[in-house]
Write a protein that holds these residues in place. Structure first.
Motif, short mmCIF file in Angstrom:
data_model
loop_
_atom_site.label_atom_id
_atom_site.label_comp_id
_atom_site.label_asym_id
_atom_site.label_seq_id
_atom_site.Cartn_x
_atom_site.Cartn_y
_atom_site.Cartn_z
N UNK A 82 43.28 24.58 -8.66
CA UNK A 82 41.93 24.24 -8.19
C UNK A 82 40.88 24.50 -9.27
N UNK A 83 41.06 25.60 -10.00
CA UNK A 83 40.10 25.91 -11.07
C UNK A 83 40.21 24.88 -12.19
N UNK B 166 38.21 21.92 -11.83
CA UNK B 166 36.77 22.09 -12.02
C UNK B 166 36.40 22.32 -13.49
N UNK C 91 33.48 20.52 -15.24
CA UNK C 91 32.13 21.06 -14.99
C UNK C 91 31.85 22.16 -16.02
N UNK C 92 32.85 23.02 -16.22
CA UNK C 92 32.68 24.12 -17.17
C UNK C 92 32.52 23.59 -18.59
N UNK D 36 25.74 27.38 -11.34
CA UNK D 36 26.90 26.52 -11.63
C UNK D 36 28.16 27.36 -11.82
N UNK E 43 31.20 27.34 -9.19
CA UNK E 43 32.53 26.89 -9.66
C UNK E 43 33.60 27.87 -9.19
N UNK F 51 36.48 27.09 -6.31
CA UNK F 51 37.92 27.25 -6.57
C UNK F 51 38.55 28.20 -5.56
N UNK G 23 38.58 26.41 -2.05
CA UNK G 23 39.62 25.38 -1.97
C UNK G 23 41.01 26.00 -1.89
N UNK G 24 41.21 27.09 -2.64
CA UNK G 24 42.51 27.78 -2.60
C UNK G 24 42.77 28.31 -1.19
N UNK H 176 43.58 25.52 1.15
CA UNK H 176 44.94 25.01 0.94
C UNK H 176 45.97 25.86 1.67
N UNK I 294 51.83 22.03 -2.61
CA UNK I 294 51.13 22.02 -3.89
C UNK I 294 51.90 22.85 -4.93
#
Lengths: 420, 270
Positions: A178-179, A182, A185-186, B27, B31, B35, B38-39, B42, B51
């Motif tokens: 997941x990271x 993203x 963006x970073x 931001x 971020x 993450x 979302x984890x 899931x 996954x």
């Protein structure tokens, strides 16, 4: 010992050949000693103060600031490669992206560590943010570098979590996935932050009205050095990545990236270096003929003190500026690995010389009639701290190479080459 | 700068800086938060198992991702693009219609045509009451022998295809056995043939993804070849055994082998 060997093997990706645990430990020993020496020297400085260094009120910037400026310029490959891959979609540079992130992390964390020693009182580092000096460009640099270090840590995290054992923990694996999604963006954020702090580091010198050697005119609140630092960092970042990767290839005896990646990085570096050299030449001419004359300095006033003769300026612009531009961009030389490495090494040397000149020569030159020309030789504590940071970088890169997917190696690809 | 800092003014410069800095910090924070969120989602929606398997599958060497139809001799070369889940393969029917060329299996392991096999070395036997029995195949059984400990799932536990069915330890190595099917565990146990699970399938009859017949012999032959390479000394060239067979309790018999690599390859860890 046998347990250590088994443990070491467990953390290396399956199907990837690495040197024996014993050989790897021997490789680490000298670097660990250097880190130990660096920590000891840094502890002396933190405990007794800056009297352990050869800096003083007049020579307030020394080897450490030079190291900071140099490392931050060379580490620009991280943000710039991320920008190229994720924003400009240069997918063919992907194989070197993880390596770029590790190099960036090493450079920025090393620079921050040295700043902690240089500024002192690390437990009060938060004062910089809570009580900032609103008139200093360094404040903006501190904010940006700190934020960018967080960004680099976040970019490094997916690489770290892809380790063979860590990825067996389901929550780590899903979080890494997941990271990683993203990371664009970073990458964008990293480019934004780097643009400003690279520039502000240059701007810091350009606004020094009391130092005619460094003072420059510019646009709005930004002196020309603001823009020169950004372009030079973007130019030299890819070159440093080439050098680091080539060194890793030489040490490990493996081919880590395709030669096309080297060529592309070299060309990008060369083109940007060409733009930088052209702007630098124009800037130098304007500075010598307009800016410094306006405050009563003739060009030769700055170059009358040995060893800082005018040769230094020409070396920076010609053999360490224009020559690597040709080596990295001309079709005849840019296709040959040797010339590309030579060009990259010259480009990095040129930018390091530029940062040295701006840091050390600026402070050494007298500015008032009663000033004297100063000489600064760093103390052993400064040198040891410097070497400690370099050694830390080598260790982190070596560990990352051994245990993490640094170059996206396909399993089994490098099985038939010597074990490094 | 910040409004509480001495020298701050509500001037355009300070407001621009404050906005940019807040934007950067937000931001970074968002971020990380995205993450993490979302984890967590899931895991809550049971997507995490699939996954993890998909990500693991990508890390497997190409030789270990061979399509079942290549193993059965139906096609000359094909790498599975569906993480061994033929239920999602658009070309399954096309290839399955081709004649199979199954070779004789030697090397001390055998398989049953009554059983369906998963690449993680488990078999499935559909029972008359609608449940399925799941066990370790002979190759894995020979390799591990008697485990030091076994962690079977409790009755009522849901298992997902290629997720973890049960765990074992042997000589300090943790082994996660992958589930061959989706379902709910209704009984567990151990007998002379090894440890087993009785599973009620989520979708009865949905076992197309499991190997059978000629595919199994081709797959086991490839697995034996892999083992031979993994057990050969790093300095010695790869050589064929002269008719030997796989002995039981292999982990005890060859303690110096690189069991991490062998077990990872056998039980499909990337």
């Amino acid at each position: 010992m046998a347990d250590l060997v088994v443990l070491d093997r467990r953390f290396i990706a399956r199907g990837v050949e690495r040197s024996s645990a014993l050989r790897f430990m021997f490789w680490l020993v000298p670097w660990v000693i250097l880190v130990g020496l660096g920590i000891y020297a840094a502890a002396l400085c933190l405990f007794y103060g800056l009297n352990q260094t050869n800096m003083d009120n007049r020579f307030a910037f020394g080897m450490w600031i030079y190291l900071d400026l140099g490392m931050i310029a060379l580490g620009a490959g991280a943000f710039f490669t991320g920008f190229l891959v994720y924003i400009l979609k240069q997918e063919d540079l992907k194989p070197i992206l993880n390596s770029a992130v590790v190099v960036g992390l090493i450079c920025y964390s090393g620079a921050v560590a040295v700043l902690m020693v240089d500024v002192g009182q690390p437990l009060r580092a938060w004062f910089t943010f809570w009580h900032p000096n609103t008139h200093s460009m360094l404040t903006e640099v501190t904010f940006c570098i700190t934020c960018y270090l967080f960004v680099l840590i976040l970019e490094y995290l997916p690489v770290l979590l892809r380790n063979r054992q860590l990825r067996k923990v389901p929550s780590f694996l899903v979080f890494e996935h997941q990271l990683h999604k993203l990371v664009p963006v970073l990458a964008g954020l990293g480019a934004f932050l780097s643009f400003f702090h690279q520039g502000s580091l240059g701007g810091l010198y350009g606004v020094l009205r009391g130092r005619p050697f460094a003072f420059r005119q510019g646009f709005a609140i930004w002196p020309s050095t603001f823009f020169l630092f950004i372009i030079s960092a973007m130019a030299v970042g890819p070159s440093f990545l080439i050098l680091v990767t080539a060194t890793a290839e030489a040490v490990t005896g493996r081919k880590l990236v395709q030669s096309t990646v080297f060529r592309k990085l070299g060309r990008i570096s060369g083109i940007l270096l060409g733009v930088y050299v052209a702007l630098k030449a124009i800037d130098t001419l304007v500075w010598l003929n307009v800016t410094s004359r306006a405050v009563g300095f003739a060009p030769w006033d700055f170059y009358a003190y040995k060893p800082f003769g005018s040769a230094l300026l020409f070396i920076e612009i010609l053999p360490l500026g224009l020559l690597p531009v040709f080596l990295l961009t001309l079709p005849m030389t840019s296709k040959r690995r040797g010339w590309v490495l030579c060009g990259a090494a010259l480009a990095c040397s040129g930018i390091l010389l530029n940062r040295f000149v701006l840091t050390v020569q600026t402070l050494a030159l007298p500015t008032l009639p009663f000033d004297e020309y100063l000489q600064y030789i760093p103390s052993w504590q400064e040198v040891a701290t410097f070497l400690g940071v370099i050694a830390y970088g080598v260790i982190l890169y070596s560990l990352s190479y051994r245990y993490l997917p640094m170059f996206g190696q396909s399993k089994g690809v490098d099985k038939n080459v010597p074990v490094g | 700068m910040f409004p509480w800092v001495d020298g701050f003014h509500w001037s355009p410069n300070h407001i621009i800086f404050l906005t940019l800095f807040a934007g950067v910090v937000l931001t970074i924070a968002s971020t990380i938060a995205r993450a993490v969120w979302r984890t967590s989602t899931d895991f809550q929606t049971h997507r995490a198992t699939d996954m993890c398997w998909q990500l693991n599958f990508k890390e497997l060497p190409e030789a270990e991702r061979t399509c079942r139809h290549e193993l059965a001799g139906r096609v000359s070369h094909r790498t599975c693009p569906n993480a061994f889940d033929c239920r999602h393969c658009a070309q399954y029917a096309e290839f399955a219609a081709l004649p199979a060329r199954g070779g004789a299996l030697t090397g001390g392991v055998s398989f049953s045509n009554e059983l369906l096999y998963h690449r993680g070395h488990t078999w499935v036997r559909p029972e008359e009451d609608g449940t399925c029995t799941v066990g370790l195949d002979q190759l894995a059984d020979h390799m591990i022998g008697h485990p030091d400990s076994v962690q079977l799932p409790a009755n009522g536990t849901g298992i997902e295809t290629s997720g973890v069915a049960w765990r074992m330890t042997k000589n300090g190595h943790e082994i996660s056995v992958r589930a061959p099917m989706d379902g709910t565990v209704v009984a567990t146990g151990g007998n002379a043939d090894g440890w087993y699970l009785r599973v009620r399938p989520t979708k009865p009859g949905d076992l197309r993804h499991l190997l059978r017949g000629a595919e199994v012999s081709g797959w086991l032959a490839a697995e034996l070849d892999r083992l031979q390479v993994q057990f050969s000394s790093a300095d010695a060239p790869v050589c064929m055994a002269d008719g030997g067979t796989l002995m039981p309790e292999l982990m005890d018999a060859m303690p110096a082998a690189d069991w991490d690599a062998v077990l990872d390859a056998t039980f499909l860890e990337g």
